[in-house]
Motif scaffolding. Structure first.
Motif, PDB file in Angstrom:
ATOM      1  N   UNK A  61       0.858  -1.188   0.000  1.00  0.00           N
ATOM      2  CA  UNK A  61       0.000   0.000   0.000  1.00  0.00           C
ATOM      3  C   UNK A  61       0.888   1.231   0.000  1.00  0.00           C
ATOM      4  N   UNK A  62       0.448   2.261  -0.694  1.00  0.00           N
ATOM      5  CA  UNK A  62       1.125   3.546  -0.524  1.00  0.00           C
ATOM      6  C   UNK A  62       0.759   4.109   0.846  1.00  0.00           C
ATOM      7  N   UNK A  63       1.538   5.062   1.320  1.00  0.00           N
ATOM      8  CA  UNK A  63       1.230   5.717   2.596  1.00  0.00           C
ATOM      9  C   UNK A  63       0.032   6.650   2.428  1.00  0.00           C
ATOM     10  N   UNK A  64      -0.412   6.835   1.187  1.00  0.00           N
ATOM     11  CA  UNK A  64      -1.659   7.553   0.863  1.00  0.00           C
ATOM     12  C   UNK A  64      -2.340   6.710  -0.211  1.00  0.00           C
ATOM     13  N   UNK A  65      -3.175   7.279  -1.039  1.00  0.00           N
ATOM     14  CA  UNK A  65      -3.883   6.462  -2.032  1.00  0.00           C
ATOM     15  C   UNK A  65      -3.840   7.140  -3.398  1.00  0.00           C
ATOM     16  N   UNK A  66      -3.726   6.345  -4.464  1.00  0.00           N
ATOM     17  CA  UNK A  66      -3.865   6.908  -5.814  1.00  0.00           C
ATOM     18  C   UNK A  66      -4.718   5.975  -6.653  1.00  0.00           C
ATOM     19  N   UNK A  67      -5.255   6.528  -7.726  1.00  0.00           N
ATOM     20  CA  UNK A  67      -5.916   5.670  -8.721  1.00  0.00           C
ATOM     21  C   UNK A  67      -5.860   6.367 -10.068  1.00  0.00           C
ATOM     22  N   UNK A  68      -5.764   5.581 -11.145  1.00  0.00           N
ATOM     23  CA  UNK A  68      -5.888   6.157 -12.492  1.00  0.00           C
ATOM     24  C   UNK A  68      -7.137   5.575 -13.135  1.00  0.00           C
ATOM     25  N   UNK A  69      -7.711   6.326 -14.039  1.00  0.00           N
ATOM     26  CA  UNK A  69      -8.949   5.860 -14.659  1.00  0.00           C
ATOM     27  C   UNK A  69     -10.133   6.302 -13.822  1.00  0.00           C
ATOM     28  N   UNK A  70     -11.321   6.048 -14.368  1.00  0.00           N
ATOM     29  CA  UNK A  70     -12.534   6.510 -13.695  1.00  0.00           C
ATOM     30  C   UNK A  70     -12.937   5.562 -12.570  1.00  0.00           C
ATOM     31  N   UNK A  71     -13.946   5.959 -11.782  1.00  0.00           N
ATOM     32  CA  UNK A  71     -14.487   5.063 -10.766  1.00  0.00           C
ATOM     33  C   UNK A  71     -14.443   5.649  -9.379  1.00  0.00           C
ATOM     34  N   UNK A  72     -15.171   5.024  -8.441  1.00  0.00           N
ATOM     35  CA  UNK A  72     -15.264   5.534  -7.072  1.00  0.00           C
ATOM     36  C   UNK A  72     -13.896   5.634  -6.405  1.00  0.00           C
ATOM     37  N   UNK A  73     -13.733   6.688  -5.615  1.00  0.00           N
ATOM     38  CA  UNK A  73     -12.464   6.928  -4.917  1.00  0.00           C
ATOM     39  C   UNK A  73     -12.825   7.781  -3.699  1.00  0.00           C
ATOM     40  N   UNK A  74     -13.335   7.143  -2.615  1.00  0.00           N
ATOM     41  CA  UNK A  74     -13.904   7.910  -1.502  1.00  0.00           C
ATOM     42  C   UNK A  74     -12.984   8.966  -0.909  1.00  0.00           C
ATOM     43  N   UNK A  75     -11.683   8.709  -0.798  1.00  0.00           N
ATOM     44  CA  UNK A  75     -10.823   9.674  -0.090  1.00  0.00           C
ATOM     45  C   UNK A  75     -10.079  10.623  -1.048  1.00  0.00           C
ATOM     46  N   UNK A  76     -10.596  10.778  -2.258  1.00  0.00           N
ATOM     47  CA  UNK A  76      -9.920  11.658  -3.220  1.00  0.00           C
ATOM     48  C   UNK A  76      -9.801  13.075  -2.651  1.00  0.00           C
ATOM     49  N   UNK A  77      -8.608  13.663  -2.803  1.00  0.00           N
ATOM     50  CA  UNK A  77      -8.340  15.006  -2.231  1.00  0.00           C
ATOM     51  C   UNK A  77      -8.884  16.101  -3.132  1.00  0.00           C
ATOM     52  N   UNK A  78      -9.011  17.260  -2.565  1.00  0.00           N
ATOM     53  CA  UNK A  78      -9.382  18.397  -3.411  1.00  0.00           C
ATOM     54  C   UNK A  78      -8.148  18.778  -4.252  1.00  0.00           C
ATOM     55  N   UNK A  79      -8.379  19.420  -5.419  1.00  0.00           N
ATOM     56  CA  UNK A  79      -7.339  19.558  -6.439  1.00  0.00           C
ATOM     57  C   UNK A  79      -6.002  20.154  -5.973  1.00  0.00           C
TER      58      UNK A  79
END
Ligand code: IMP
Length: 427
Positions: free
Chosen positions: A262-280
């Motif tokens: 696991x990263x010490x935070x979270x990333x994802x590429x592509x579309x789809x749910x990402x509950x903890x996505x940060x503001x820009x």
């Protein structure tokens, strides 16, 4: 000696390449069991950066043998390019890489169909033809490596498959080029691939029976698993640890332990749910600090806070007892550190990852705030050399996950690693 499985615990790109390379130093055989050249494993080694796509990271350790199990899909041209680029860098591949004849081939019409569907509004795939190839596999229309190596059979199977896809390809004016690309250079590709073909199930069985150390290197991650991920925004294979059994021809009794990365935070590429996505703005900062761009497509990765609901779920479906935490150094200077410990979904507090796509999309993260740390931690080699707040962050995650963090990575280099305690056969 039971095998060790290394899996991604998030949406891929967790830094499995580096950890796999680190563990490979003690392995005899490193095998992949799913996915194809949609994966991008970046390994920094000896002052050079290697971007691997289909070949396991173990190839960079000279005495290690590498295998591609039946669950991996092979794009012959891309694989030939990867082999050549490794050879140009002085890495010996021939005689060390073995490919199951049961692997399905990613053919040019798969790549074209993937692109056509993405252009029409898809899920944000890598456009490498992975979905259409696995579709053909389960529809019993696929071409396996052993079929590809038989010139007449290949022509028959490819023509049949093309005929079934002709309406979709013709509509996008790609039918003619699909056929031409499918057969162009096929003879040379056959000659290239033939020496690599080997019974991977038997190879692994022999290695395990002789007490050799076998590492399964997962690609993508638990949340991209076709069954357990955020469907339909997933890949078309089974990155979860159980995939190693069906994707390499190994029984579950031969798997000894599972480590989730696991990263010490979270990333994802592509579309789809990402509950903890940060503001820009916050995302932009971490994206630059962590060079968060896709290794295969160059796409900017979406960035989010550490999500313990999602990670607990990933540990469960993988049966992982231990974690490797990567890119802790990237969080330096971020204060406070937010950690998601539950979601609010339709007025209810949820501690399990929801299976409904609507709930996953609408999940509101509930955070705990931890104090951040600062300074360059990339030279830390022991836990005691990390700032107290970095240690607190790790201890918090361990406590809430009920799992130990056995490896902490503080930079891309192999030496930028803090190992803490036993890891299956690596101890
Ligand atoms: P596909 O595997 O190309 O069909 O893409 C399906 C989904 O998986 C998309 O969201 C991709 O961005 C994602 N994906 C596939 N491979 C990787 C990877 O190696 N790292 C991160 N995401 C990936």
């Amino acid at each position: 000696m039971p095998a060790l499985v290394l899996v991604g615990a998030q949406w891929g790109d967790e830094g499995k390449g580096k950890i796999a390379h680190y563990l490979s130093a003690r392995a005899h055989l490193v095998a992949r069991y799913q996915g194809g050249n949609n994966a991008g494993h970046t390994v920094v080694f000896g002052g050079r950066t290697f971007a691997l796509h289909t070949i396991p990271s173990g190839i960079l350790v000279p005495r290690v043998r590498c295998a591609l199990g039946n669950g991996v899909v092979i794009n012959a041209r891309a694989l030939r390019e990867e082999v050549r680029s490794l050879e140009r860098a002085g890495v010996r591949v021939r005689g060390r890489l073995f490919i199951s004849p049961l692997c399905h081939m990613v053919l040019p019409y798969h790549v074209l169909l993937d692109s056509i569907r993405e252009e029409a509004g898809g899920i944000g795939t890598t456009k490498k033809g992975i979905g259409p190839c696995y579709e053909d596999k389960v529809a019993r229309l696929g071409v396996r490596l052993c079929d590809f190596l038989d010139e007449r059979l290949f022509a028959e199977l490819a023509e049949r498959s093309l005929a079934l896809k002709s309406a979709e390809l013709a509509k996008a004016r790609r039918l003619r080029s699909a056929r031409a690309q499918t057969f162009a250079g096929a003879r040379a590709l056959r000659a290239f691939l033939r020496p690599f073909a080997a019974d991977i199930s038997a190879l692994i069985d022999e290695a395990l029976s002789r007490g050799r150390r076998v590492l399964f290197e997962g690609a993508q991650g638990a949340m991209l698993d076709v069954d357990f991920g955020t469907y339909p925004f997933v890949t078309s294979s089974s990155p979860a640890a159980g995939g190693a059994c069906v994707g390499a021809g190994v029984g579950p009794t031969r798997i000894g332990s599972v480590i989730a990365v696991s990263k010490a935070y979270t990333t994802r590429v592509g579309r789809g749910p990402f509950p903890t996505e940060m503001e820009p703005a916050a995302a932009r900062r971490l994206r630059e600090a962590g060079r968060e761009y896709g290794a295969t497509t160059g796409r900017p990765r979406r960035i989010g806070w550490l999500d313990l609901v999602q990670l607990r779920y990933a540990l469960r479906i993988n049966g992982a007892e231990r974690l490797a935490f990567t890119k802790l150094d990237t969080l330096s200077g971020v204060d406070p550190l937010l950690v998601c410990t539950a979601y609010r979904v339709r007025q209810r507090v949820l501690r399990e990852f929801p299976c409904s796509r609507r709930d996953a999309q609408g999940a509101e993260p509930l955070y705990e705030r931890l104090p951040g740390f600062a300074g360059d931690i990339s030279k830390a080699r022991r836990m005691g050399e990390l700032p107290p707040n970095a240690r607190r962050y790790l201890a918090f995650a361990e406590r809430r996950l009920g799992a130990g963090i056995a490896i902490v990575s503080v930079g891309p280099g192999r030496e930028q690693t803090i190992a803490r305690g036993p890891l299956g056969w690596t101890s």
